[in-house]
Scaffold this active site. Sequence first.
Site, PDB file in Angstrom:
ATOM      1  N   GLY A   1      17.887  41.301  30.520  1.00 48.50           N
ATOM      2  CA  GLY A   1      17.569  42.436  29.920  1.00 48.50           C
ATOM      3  C   GLY A   1      18.789  42.684  28.733  1.00 48.50           C
ATOM      4  N   ARG A   2      20.021  42.510  29.155  1.00 54.60           N
ATOM      5  CA  ARG A   2      21.334  42.717  28.164  1.00 54.60           C
ATOM      6  C   ARG A   2      21.073  41.652  27.129  1.00 54.60           C
ATOM      7  NH1 ARG A   2      26.232  45.175  29.500  1.00 54.60           N
ATOM      8  NH2 ARG A   2      25.570  44.759  31.545  1.00 54.60           N
TER       9      ARG A   2
ATOM     10  N   ARG B   1      28.452  54.210  28.355  1.00 51.56           N
ATOM     11  CA  ARG B   1      29.274  52.599  28.912  1.00 51.56           C
ATOM     12  C   ARG B   1      30.805  52.763  28.752  1.00 51.56           C
ATOM     13  NH1 ARG B   1      29.101  48.169  27.248  1.00 51.56           N
ATOM     14  NH2 ARG B   1      28.752  47.190  29.061  1.00 51.56           N
TER      15      ARG B   1
ATOM     16  N   TYR C   1      32.447  52.307  32.354  1.00 56.38           N
ATOM     17  CA  TYR C   1      33.057  51.183  32.636  1.00 56.38           C
ATOM     18  C   TYR C   1      34.339  50.993  31.705  1.00 56.38           C
ATOM     19  CZ  TYR C   1      28.125  50.113  34.131  1.00 56.38           C
ATOM     20  OH  TYR C   1      26.817  50.232  34.588  1.00 56.38           O
TER      21      TYR C   1
ATOM     22  N   CYS D   1      32.340  68.658  26.575  1.00 53.71           N
ATOM     23  CA  CYS D   1      33.422  69.084  27.174  1.00 53.71           C
ATOM     24  C   CYS D   1      33.853  68.207  28.507  1.00 53.71           C
ATOM     25  CB  CYS D   1      32.981  70.431  27.586  1.00 53.71           C
ATOM     26  SG  CYS D   1      34.441  71.554  27.928  1.00 53.71           S
ATOM     27  N   GLU D   2      34.387  67.169  28.143  1.00 52.65           N
ATOM     28  CA  GLU D   2      34.978  66.168  29.096  1.00 52.65           C
ATOM     29  C   GLU D   2      35.842  65.231  28.582  1.00 52.65           C
ATOM     30  OE1 GLU D   2      34.227  66.145  32.421  1.00 52.65           O
ATOM     31  OE2 GLU D   2      32.388  67.383  32.350  1.00 52.65           O
TER      32      GLU D   2
ATOM     33  N   TYR E   1      21.685  49.448  27.825  1.00 50.51           N
ATOM     34  CA  TYR E   1      22.168  50.498  28.813  1.00 50.51           C
ATOM     35  C   TYR E   1      22.864  51.499  27.852  1.00 50.51           C
ATOM     36  CZ  TYR E   1      21.379  46.777  32.188  1.00 50.51           C
ATOM     37  OH  TYR E   1      20.687  45.750  32.923  1.00 50.51           O
TER      38      TYR E   1
END
Length: 401
Positions: free
Chosen positions: A260-261, A297, A301, A326-327, A355
């Site tokens: 995939g990646r 990501r 991660y 707002c985080e 991803y």
Amino acid sequence: MNFKELAAKYDTPLYVYDFNHFTEQFNKLKKSFKARKSIIAYAVKANSNLSVINHFAKLGSGADCVSIGEVKRALLAGVDKYKIIFSGVGKRDDEIKEALKSDILMLNIESEAELKRIEEIAKQLGKVARISIRVNPNIDPKTHPYISTGLHENKFGVDIETAKKLYLYAKKSEFLNPIGIHFHIGSQLTELEPIKEASQIVADLVRSLKAVNIDIKFFDVGGGLGIRYKDEKLIEPYDYAQAILSTLSGLDVTIICEPGRFLVGNGGWFLTKVLYEKENGDKRFVIVDGAMNDLIRPSLYNAYHKVEVLTDNKEMSKANLVGPVCESGDFFAKNVDLPKTNPGDLVVIHSAGAYGFTMSSNYNTRPRAAEIAVMDEKDRLIRRRETFEDLIACEIDYLKE
């Protein structure tokens, strides 16, 4: 790739994909396995845009799917049904029924309970379910713990002894046909030895199964080949293929590989515009119109993505590149050298083909970005930008006064 022209044409935030890169990566991997019968089954979860799947289907790709939605995407995008594998640790009854009715190549089983459930549903439908079993070889893949999948502490697959028991059970069942075996030890793999070690363990299991007349036709090595985000040492596709092939002497099997990646990661970019800069004491923030809901990501991660500001300004200083959500976790990079920016400056976030959009959300009621394909220097829209009306479409009819 003229990112400024694309941003002006399609606005930001924006995902841009290089389909020529996708083709090169696919052909490189397919060529590496040319000594054997093989299926390259694109891992749809990496980037599930229909046009991306269709591009790989035209190259002869299969599809590795982890939901019935991904199976339906693959079929809709033109993937041969006999090249589709349905994996995942928690398949619902209705998903299993639809997969069996769709007559895909096989369902990948991850537990004894799932095996029994698939057998019962196949019996109800009067069908024989083609299956593979995901074997957990208990090999440390030397990758991020969130994307490690081949250890006993992970939720995936069954151990060797359980696998033997399940294969013997399936062989005796009139509603199960065990045609494949599967392992996948993790994602973003950069070391060859764990892959070879896992392949040897599973190949030896295949030999013991063949000794009791269980004819495994498909040897599914999963995916996980890493890409370069920063300075990773990569595994060459040829070396990867040779490591796996070296474990298969005497076995007549079709290899299935599920990248995939590796296929799409470095063929994608996320474009976002500077809104303004802000300083809190001695801390500098560059605030852009993209956010963690677009590319999660870094927040999820602590993943590194190369950040490039398209400006002639050479005045550099440390900054956090952040979005409007707002985080406190809404960031793309922290404490990195960035040039002095002005509103409207374009920021390119690299290695965003895998991803990225596929993990995006509508958090804070933010419409998801548009997606663009570029091939042979021609660009085209492959997913329009969402509107507010799209976001409320499933709710508005139920609004009560």
